[in-house]
Design a protein around this motif. Sequence first.
Motif, mmCIF file in Angstrom:
data_model
loop_
_atom_site.group_PDB
_atom_site.id
_atom_site.type_symbol
_atom_site.label_atom_id
_atom_site.label_comp_id
_atom_site.label_asym_id
_atom_site.label_seq_id
_atom_site.Cartn_x
_atom_site.Cartn_y
_atom_site.Cartn_z
ATOM 1 N N THR A 1 21.760 30.905 165.273
ATOM 2 C CA THR A 1 20.396 30.427 165.453
ATOM 3 C C THR A 1 20.171 29.490 163.839
ATOM 4 O O THR A 1 20.767 29.725 163.096
ATOM 5 C CB THR A 1 19.291 31.422 165.579
ATOM 6 O OG1 THR A 1 18.926 32.147 164.137
ATOM 7 C CG2 THR A 1 19.522 32.258 166.635
ATOM 8 N N PRO A 2 19.010 28.812 163.868
ATOM 9 C CA PRO A 2 18.984 28.163 162.751
ATOM 10 C C PRO A 2 18.591 28.943 161.306
ATOM 11 O O PRO A 2 18.897 28.659 160.312
ATOM 12 C CB PRO A 2 17.688 27.336 163.032
ATOM 13 C CG PRO A 2 17.542 26.952 164.290
ATOM 14 C CD PRO A 2 18.228 28.177 165.033
ATOM 15 N N ALA A 3 18.325 30.230 161.770
ATOM 16 C CA ALA A 3 18.446 31.442 160.696
ATOM 17 C C ALA A 3 19.748 31.872 160.140
ATOM 18 O O ALA A 3 19.746 31.933 158.957
ATOM 19 C CB ALA A 3 17.624 32.488 161.205
ATOM 20 N N CYS A 4 20.527 31.401 160.798
ATOM 21 C CA CYS A 4 22.253 31.604 160.258
ATOM 22 C C CYS A 4 22.456 30.790 159.535
ATOM 23 O O CYS A 4 23.539 30.689 158.645
ATOM 24 C CB CYS A 4 23.078 31.834 161.433
ATOM 25 S SG CYS A 4 22.773 33.040 162.531
ATOM 26 N N ARG A 5 21.804 29.659 159.071
ATOM 27 C CA ARG A 5 22.018 28.595 158.050
ATOM 28 C C ARG A 5 22.450 29.026 156.754
ATOM 29 O O ARG A 5 23.660 28.467 155.998
ATOM 30 C CB ARG A 5 21.158 27.681 157.964
ATOM 31 C CG ARG A 5 21.247 26.228 157.254
ATOM 32 C CD ARG A 5 20.014 25.149 157.272
ATOM 33 N NE ARG A 5 20.267 24.330 156.415
ATOM 34 C CZ ARG A 5 19.638 24.302 155.237
ATOM 35 N NH1 ARG A 5 19.071 25.267 154.703
ATOM 36 N NH2 ARG A 5 20.023 23.077 154.327
ATOM 37 N N GLU A 6 21.572 30.137 156.083
ATOM 38 C CA GLU A 6 21.820 30.648 154.823
ATOM 39 C C GLU A 6 22.508 32.020 154.940
ATOM 40 O O GLU A 6 22.292 32.945 154.184
ATOM 41 C CB GLU A 6 20.646 30.653 154.153
ATOM 42 C CG GLU A 6 20.124 29.388 153.808
ATOM 43 C CD GLU A 6 20.940 28.313 153.122
ATOM 44 O OE1 GLU A 6 21.838 28.960 152.299
ATOM 45 O OE2 GLU A 6 20.962 27.256 153.115
ATOM 46 N N CYS A 7 23.572 32.217 155.724
ATOM 47 C CA CYS A 7 24.224 33.565 156.094
ATOM 48 C C CYS A 7 24.651 34.020 154.758
ATOM 49 O O CYS A 7 25.625 33.294 154.251
ATOM 50 C CB CYS A 7 25.100 33.296 157.079
ATOM 51 S SG CYS A 7 26.334 34.537 157.438
ATOM 52 N N TYR A 8 24.520 35.217 154.493
ATOM 53 C CA TYR A 8 25.127 35.726 153.320
ATOM 54 C C TYR A 8 26.313 35.851 153.278
ATOM 55 O O TYR A 8 27.151 35.747 152.331
ATOM 56 C CB TYR A 8 24.250 36.941 152.870
ATOM 57 C CG TYR A 8 24.635 38.331 153.613
ATOM 58 C CD1 TYR A 8 25.814 39.068 152.751
ATOM 59 C CD2 TYR A 8 24.391 38.653 154.806
ATOM 60 C CE1 TYR A 8 26.238 40.294 153.413
ATOM 61 C CE2 TYR A 8 24.881 39.897 155.549
ATOM 62 C CZ TYR A 8 25.953 40.718 154.984
ATOM 63 O OH TYR A 8 26.463 41.449 155.505
ATOM 64 N N ALA A 9 26.999 36.344 154.417
ATOM 65 C CA ALA A 9 28.432 36.484 154.694
ATOM 66 C C ALA A 9 29.266 34.928 154.474
ATOM 67 O O ALA A 9 30.174 35.061 153.974
ATOM 68 C CB ALA A 9 28.791 37.231 155.977
ATOM 69 N N ALA A 10 28.744 33.924 155.009
ATOM 70 C CA ALA A 10 29.255 32.741 154.867
ATOM 71 C C ALA A 10 29.146 32.463 153.404
ATOM 72 O O ALA A 10 30.327 31.645 152.566
ATOM 73 C CB ALA A 10 28.423 31.769 155.428
ATOM 74 N N GLY A 11 28.055 32.827 152.453
ATOM 75 C CA GLY A 11 28.085 32.506 151.166
ATOM 76 C C GLY A 11 29.267 33.146 150.270
ATOM 77 O O GLY A 11 29.969 32.822 149.483
ATOM 78 N N ILE A 12 29.456 34.419 150.596
ATOM 79 C CA ILE A 12 30.698 35.251 150.284
ATOM 80 C C ILE A 12 31.925 34.425 150.582
ATOM 81 O O ILE A 12 33.105 34.193 149.658
ATOM 82 C CB ILE A 12 30.603 36.862 150.846
ATOM 83 C CG1 ILE A 12 29.405 37.426 150.222
ATOM 84 C CG2 ILE A 12 31.903 37.483 150.161
ATOM 85 C CD1 ILE A 12 29.282 38.596 150.865
ATOM 86 N N GLU A 13 32.148 34.094 151.770
ATOM 87 C CA GLU A 13 33.447 33.245 152.316
ATOM 88 C C GLU A 13 33.567 31.927 151.475
ATOM 89 O O GLU A 13 34.559 31.549 150.819
ATOM 90 C CB GLU A 13 33.384 32.862 153.590
ATOM 91 C CG GLU A 13 33.715 33.863 154.693
ATOM 92 C CD GLU A 13 34.289 33.291 155.908
ATOM 93 O OE1 GLU A 13 34.505 32.153 156.158
ATOM 94 O OE2 GLU A 13 33.970 34.103 157.132
ATOM 95 N N ASN A 14 32.274 31.590 151.033
ATOM 96 C CA ASN A 14 32.386 30.141 150.222
ATOM 97 C C ASN A 14 33.036 30.472 148.771
ATOM 98 O O ASN A 14 33.803 29.634 148.291
ATOM 99 C CB ASN A 14 31.055 29.646 150.014
ATOM 100 C CG ASN A 14 30.774 28.810 151.307
ATOM 101 O OD1 ASN A 14 31.565 28.202 152.064
ATOM 102 N ND2 ASN A 14 29.264 28.913 151.730
#
Length: 329
Positions: A72-85
């Motif tokens: 959903t739009p709330a996933c835009r700032e997903c913390y797990a995505a931040g860790i992948e980055n």
Amino acid sequence: MTARRDRLPQSPAMSGGWVTVADGARLYIQADAKTAPSVMIDARGAARADIHNAFPLPVGPLNMGGTCDRTTPACRECYAAGIENLSPNLARNASQNLATLRTLYGNGGRAGAGRVVAALVAVVEHSAQQQTARGIRRPAFRWQSGGDLFAPWYARAIRETMRQTPTVDHWLYTRDNVNARHLLPVPDNGRVYLSADEHNAPTMARTSARLGLPVAVLADDRRHAVAVWAQLAAVAPVTGCPFECPATGRHVDDGTGVAPHVVGPDGRRSTARPGAPGVGACIACAVCLPGGPSRPVTFLQHGGKGAPDSRGKLGAAVSVRLRRSAVAQ
């Protein structure tokens, strides 16, 4: 009920995160500071886990190499995505986990399902051995430290893995209201949360009522959280008073100088110190883990906020994966 001391380490030890599961195939277990029962806090207050007990999969939509089919739009700032980055190695390892699972499953059927379960049991047992070597009486394992339930057969394999490893406590959160049903009945040593926000709240409220699973809400702040819980309650009754996850930004200025997602070696925030050992906040809190009351949970400031014109952490992680895939081809 599992006592706090049963999940805390008693002696030093460390083992790797790769597990050979079948015919040379390997699966990776993440050392995630928030979910691990043992971390080392550096002089700056950041933490590094020294026990591997979290299973990562790639974030983002399935058609872009991820495992999250209900974003959903709330996933835009997903913390797990931040860790992948921040960690290209973790991103590659998570994608390798997905590829290995699909290879093991092959054409499906009983044989494919059996191979997947055997591999996941090996992963959990490897992690549990790390934990028991530290004197931890009750090991814990977090599924989907990144990613989600990408297929019914994968969800069923997790449920069977829980059943075959009864001395380990398992927990996970999912935004997939369809594949979540394949986790039922959840074994007594497992806990499954449905992840809700302002965009999917009605769907998750109905799914919670139908499947009997508790809900975890993602919200920007407490006022926002109240509004999302009201959305849920308008569709189906919410059982229990929501518990606010303590690993939020409210601990940043508590005087410890330590990241909010870890606590001291005795499981208390007040004993956390830079340059000393610690414990992941999830293990110390244990509200989301099995063995206690099944309470709804609120996660505040989950992942933070990006610039208005950015693609967010999730978009960035998916973009990097697609570029890496194009180069490999």
